[in-house]
Write a protein that holds these residues in place. Sequence first.
Motif, short mmCIF file in Angstrom:
data_model
loop_
_atom_site.label_atom_id
_atom_site.label_comp_id
_atom_site.label_asym_id
_atom_site.label_seq_id
_atom_site.Cartn_x
_atom_site.Cartn_y
_atom_site.Cartn_z
N ASP A 11 34.92 -25.80 -23.53
CA ASP A 11 33.49 -26.07 -23.35
C ASP A 11 33.07 -25.37 -22.07
O ASP A 11 33.62 -25.63 -21.01
N LYS A 12 32.11 -24.47 -22.19
CA LYS A 12 31.65 -23.72 -21.01
C LYS A 12 30.18 -23.98 -20.78
O LYS A 12 29.46 -24.37 -21.70
N ALA A 13 29.74 -23.77 -19.58
CA ALA A 13 28.31 -23.90 -19.27
C ALA A 13 27.53 -22.87 -20.06
O ALA A 13 28.02 -21.77 -20.35
N PHE A 14 26.32 -23.20 -20.42
CA PHE A 14 25.50 -22.32 -21.25
C PHE A 14 25.26 -20.96 -20.60
O PHE A 14 25.38 -19.92 -21.25
N ALA A 15 24.96 -20.96 -19.31
CA ALA A 15 24.58 -19.71 -18.64
C ALA A 15 25.77 -18.87 -18.18
O ALA A 15 25.81 -17.67 -18.42
N GLN A 16 26.71 -19.45 -17.49
CA GLN A 16 27.82 -18.71 -16.89
C GLN A 16 29.13 -19.43 -17.12
O GLN A 16 29.15 -20.65 -17.12
N ASP A 43 24.69 -26.89 -27.29
CA ASP A 43 23.66 -27.86 -26.94
C ASP A 43 22.90 -27.34 -25.73
O ASP A 43 23.05 -26.17 -25.36
N GLN A 44 22.10 -28.16 -25.10
CA GLN A 44 21.24 -27.69 -24.01
C GLN A 44 21.99 -27.16 -22.80
O GLN A 44 21.53 -26.26 -22.12
N GLU A 45 23.17 -27.71 -22.51
CA GLU A 45 23.88 -27.33 -21.29
C GLU A 45 25.23 -26.66 -21.51
O GLU A 45 25.74 -26.00 -20.62
N THR A 46 25.82 -26.84 -22.68
CA THR A 46 27.17 -26.31 -22.89
C THR A 46 27.29 -25.55 -24.21
O THR A 46 26.49 -25.73 -25.12
#
Length: 84
Positions: A11-16, A43-46
């Motif tokens: 699971d990684k952050a959406f942006a970086q 999802d919104q963050e990951t």
Amino acid sequence: MRIRRLVLDVDKAFAQPSLFDIAAAIEKVSGVEGFNISVEEVDQETVGTLINVEGDNIDYAGRPACGHRKKWCCRAWCRGNCRR
């Protein structure tokens, strides 16, 4: 012990970092012959990914294919500069 296949549930952050950054880092690891990154869930963050890495004697410690001890070392830099 020889590692021939790794399956990672990441699971990684959406942006970086981007999927391209992750792919570039995996490519540098000694023993990696191929890999596949599948996006399983967003999802919104990951971003949930499943990463399959295959090769012969994969270096689990993550050293680059050139054998250089620094993880930031890349093949292009090592071709002319690495003393290994």
